[in-house]
Design a protein around this motif. Structure first.
Motif, PDB file in Angstrom:
ATOM      1  N   ASN A   4       0.830  -1.215   0.000  1.00  0.00           N
ATOM      2  CA  ASN A   4       0.000   0.000   0.000  1.00  0.00           C
ATOM      3  C   ASN A   4       0.857   1.255   0.000  1.00  0.00           C
ATOM      4  O   ASN A   4       0.523   2.259  -0.643  1.00  0.00           O
ATOM      5  CB  ASN A   4      -0.925   0.000   1.215  1.00  0.00           C
ATOM      6  CG  ASN A   4      -1.983  -1.077   1.124  1.00  0.00           C
ATOM      7  OD1 ASN A   4      -2.310  -1.571   0.038  1.00  0.00           O
ATOM      8  ND2 ASN A   4      -2.527  -1.475   2.261  1.00  0.00           N
ATOM      9  N   TYR A  42       2.697   1.607  -3.609  1.00  0.00           N
ATOM     10  CA  TYR A  42       1.817   1.936  -4.732  1.00  0.00           C
ATOM     11  C   TYR A  42       0.656   2.827  -4.265  1.00  0.00           C
ATOM     12  O   TYR A  42      -0.474   2.676  -4.703  1.00  0.00           O
ATOM     13  CB  TYR A  42       1.273   0.659  -5.368  1.00  0.00           C
ATOM     14  CG  TYR A  42       2.357  -0.232  -5.933  1.00  0.00           C
ATOM     15  CD1 TYR A  42       2.920   0.028  -7.178  1.00  0.00           C
ATOM     16  CD2 TYR A  42       2.824  -1.321  -5.207  1.00  0.00           C
ATOM     17  CE1 TYR A  42       3.917  -0.784  -7.690  1.00  0.00           C
ATOM     18  CE2 TYR A  42       3.823  -2.136  -5.704  1.00  0.00           C
ATOM     19  CZ  TYR A  42       4.374  -1.865  -6.939  1.00  0.00           C
ATOM     20  OH  TYR A  42       5.377  -2.663  -7.432  1.00  0.00           O
ATOM     21  N   LEU A  95      -2.941   3.362  -6.173  1.00  0.00           N
ATOM     22  CA  LEU A  95      -4.145   2.974  -5.435  1.00  0.00           C
ATOM     23  C   LEU A  95      -5.097   4.151  -5.264  1.00  0.00           C
ATOM     24  O   LEU A  95      -6.327   3.981  -5.338  1.00  0.00           O
ATOM     25  CB  LEU A  95      -3.741   2.414  -4.060  1.00  0.00           C
ATOM     26  CG  LEU A  95      -3.039   1.043  -4.067  1.00  0.00           C
ATOM     27  CD1 LEU A  95      -2.493   0.712  -2.679  1.00  0.00           C
ATOM     28  CD2 LEU A  95      -4.007  -0.050  -4.514  1.00  0.00           C
ATOM     29  N   ASN A 154      -6.823   4.679  -8.541  1.00  0.00           N
ATOM     30  CA  ASN A 154      -7.816   3.622  -8.730  1.00  0.00           C
ATOM     31  C   ASN A 154      -9.075   3.900  -7.920  1.00  0.00           C
ATOM     32  O   ASN A 154     -10.206   3.682  -8.399  1.00  0.00           O
ATOM     33  CB  ASN A 154      -7.206   2.279  -8.312  1.00  0.00           C
ATOM     34  CG  ASN A 154      -8.054   1.098  -8.730  1.00  0.00           C
ATOM     35  OD1 ASN A 154      -8.278   0.873  -9.907  1.00  0.00           O
ATOM     36  ND2 ASN A 154      -8.526   0.340  -7.754  1.00  0.00           N
ATOM     37  N   THR A 155      -8.888   4.402  -6.714  1.00  0.00           N
ATOM     38  CA  THR A 155     -10.047   4.747  -5.873  1.00  0.00           C
ATOM     39  C   THR A 155     -10.851   5.890  -6.504  1.00  0.00           C
ATOM     40  O   THR A 155     -12.094   5.869  -6.510  1.00  0.00           O
ATOM     41  CB  THR A 155      -9.569   5.143  -4.463  1.00  0.00           C
ATOM     42  OG1 THR A 155      -8.837   4.056  -3.888  1.00  0.00           O
ATOM     43  CG2 THR A 155     -10.747   5.478  -3.569  1.00  0.00           C
ATOM     44  N   ASP A 207      -6.752  -1.905 -12.607  1.00  0.00           N
ATOM     45  CA  ASP A 207      -6.919  -3.136 -11.807  1.00  0.00           C
ATOM     46  C   ASP A 207      -5.954  -4.228 -12.264  1.00  0.00           C
ATOM     47  O   ASP A 207      -5.371  -4.947 -11.442  1.00  0.00           O
ATOM     48  CB  ASP A 207      -8.359  -3.627 -11.923  1.00  0.00           C
ATOM     49  CG  ASP A 207      -9.328  -2.790 -11.101  1.00  0.00           C
ATOM     50  OD1 ASP A 207      -8.865  -2.126 -10.145  1.00  0.00           O
ATOM     51  OD2 ASP A 207     -10.533  -2.798 -11.417  1.00  0.00           O
ATOM     52  N   LEU A 248      -2.409  -3.263 -11.031  1.00  0.00           N
ATOM     53  CA  LEU A 248      -2.246  -3.496  -9.592  1.00  0.00           C
ATOM     54  C   LEU A 248      -2.246  -4.990  -9.268  1.00  0.00           C
ATOM     55  O   LEU A 248      -1.550  -5.432  -8.350  1.00  0.00           O
ATOM     56  CB  LEU A 248      -3.367  -2.788  -8.821  1.00  0.00           C
ATOM     57  CG  LEU A 248      -3.313  -1.255  -8.820  1.00  0.00           C
ATOM     58  CD1 LEU A 248      -4.535  -0.685  -8.115  1.00  0.00           C
ATOM     59  CD2 LEU A 248      -2.039  -0.759  -8.149  1.00  0.00           C
ATOM     60  N   LYS A 254       0.689  -6.920  -7.371  1.00  0.00           N
ATOM     61  CA  LYS A 254       0.459  -7.772  -6.201  1.00  0.00           C
ATOM     62  C   LYS A 254       1.113  -9.140  -6.381  1.00  0.00           C
ATOM     63  O   LYS A 254       1.696  -9.688  -5.452  1.00  0.00           O
ATOM     64  CB  LYS A 254      -1.045  -7.933  -5.971  1.00  0.00           C
ATOM     65  CG  LYS A 254      -1.700  -6.818  -5.193  1.00  0.00           C
ATOM     66  CD  LYS A 254      -3.138  -7.179  -4.845  1.00  0.00           C
ATOM     67  CE  LYS A 254      -3.766  -6.111  -3.965  1.00  0.00           C
ATOM     68  NZ  LYS A 254      -5.154  -6.483  -3.564  1.00  0.00           N
TER      69      LYS A 254
END
Length: 372
Positions: A151, A154, A158, A161-162, A229, A232, A236
């Motif tokens: 978190n 990135y 993130l 993306n939110t 997505d 990310l 991950k």
């Protein structure tokens, strides 16, 4: 029984030929020898068990455990035998205690060493449960740490993306509302947002154009969100976040089975504390008393030798030692005289005569001591 008795006499470190002459001492040295033997036996089991966990999973683990157990038991046996046999009963009580103090300290250390592996075996079930709990907590902590690192690394992606998700949700609500207003305009429903004229007129075309622009923007946002997505998700996978999962019950059992000596020793120490971090007195006393029992068992041969009164065997051994020292000195003087060519052969007869006198005197003293 004679063979067993002689074996325990050997274990006690006694001089068997001398001990045979004094039946009153036989049982005492059988007891001392048996204590030394069983202490060495427990040491062999303890050392073998510890070595088995060191090589756990190896095809030769059992062989290594047996070999090390025999070597360790033999070493402890030899050490205990020497400790007991070297205590001199000729001195006063204080001198005997002073003489035995280093041996008692050594016995305490040996007792601690041989008791720990056996404690691990006795509390095996509790240790496994403690290890499983520790492994599960460790996995939780590892996942949380990895997720927090991801978190932080990135955070910008993130955040973007939110924002895209929020914009998508907002556009979907606006499109639904705009589509409803367009239907009202087409069917002539009079509201604050519609003209009330039926048909696909100017206002309807304007609303349709606004709706189309919002739908086009929703498609762009949806595409960008999908790409983000995927990015990310790949990150991950690269960082290992997706591959890290909590252990199942079967995995925890497998980890507890292959746990090493250090982990099991740590878990045994943790059994003395409850979940709140305070000492669990009952468990602590149970573990401590087992350790104290082995320490006492290891010190017992020394205590038995110290507590037992001086007997005829001890007197005989002291006399025998004095005689050996005397004749060793005489032999040394004779060798020096022969070397210097001043040796008198009549000294041989004198030495033989003195040996007979000392032997007779020793027998007399020992007989009188036994009678008293």
């Amino acid at each position: 029984m004679k063979k067993v008795t002689r074996f325990f006499w050997f274990c006690s470190g006694a001089h068997i030929d001398t001990l045979k002459k004094y039946p009153i001492e036989h049982n005492k040295y059988v007891g001392i020898g048996a204590t030394i033997f069983f202490t060495a036996l427990f040491a062999a089991l303890s050392g073998g068990y510890a070595m088995y966990f060191v090589f756990s999973g190896n095809a030769f683990a059992v062989g290594f455990a047996i070999l090390f157990g025999l070597l360790w038991g033999t070493a402890i046996f030899n050490m205990d035998r020497y400790i007991v046999s070297s205590i001199n009963k000729e001195g006063s009580t204080n001198s005997q205690i002073l003489q035995a103090s280093p041996r008692i300290l050594l016995a305490i250390m040996i007792g601690i060493v041989i008791s720990r592996p056996l404690e691990l075996k006795i509390f095996d079930k509790e240790i496994r449960q403690k290890l499983k709990t520790a492994y599960l907590k460790g996995q939780h902590s590892k996942i949380d740490t990895l997720q927090a690192t991801y978190n932080q690394k990135y955070a910008q992606e993130l955040g973007k993306n939110t924002d895209l998700k929020k914009e998508k949700d907002s556009l979907e609500r606006d499109i639904n509302r705009s589509r409803f207003e367009l239907n009202q305009e087409v069917f002539g429903d009079k509201t604050n947002q519609t003209s009330g004229i039926t048909g696909y007129g100017t206002y309807a075309k304007q609303k349709s154009q606004v709706l189309q622009e919002k739908q086009d923007r929703l498609k762009t946002v949806t595409d960008n969100l999908g790409q983000m997505d995927q990015y990310l998700s790949r990150r991950k996978e690269f960082e290992g976040v997706n591959g890290l999962r909590l252990f199942s019950e079967h995995q925890l059992d497998s980890l507890a089975n292959v746990a090493g000596f250090a982990d099991r020793n740590w878990a045994l120490g943790q059994l003395s504390y409850n979940e709140k971090g305070t000492r669990d007195l009952d468990t602590y006393l149970a573990i401590a008393f087992i350790g104290y029992l082995f320490i006492l068992f290891e010190c017992l041969p020394v205590f038995v030798k110290l507590m037992s009164p001086k007997g005829p065997y001890d007197t005989a051994i002291a006399k025998l030692g004095e005689a050996n020292i005397y004749f060793a000195d005489k032999d040394k003087d004779r060798d020096m005289a022969v070397t210097n060519s001043t040796y008198d052969h009549n000294l041989d007869e004198d030495i033989i005569r003195r040996k007979k006198i000392i032997s007779a005197q020793s027998e007399y003293d020992l007989g009188r001591h036994s009678y008293d």
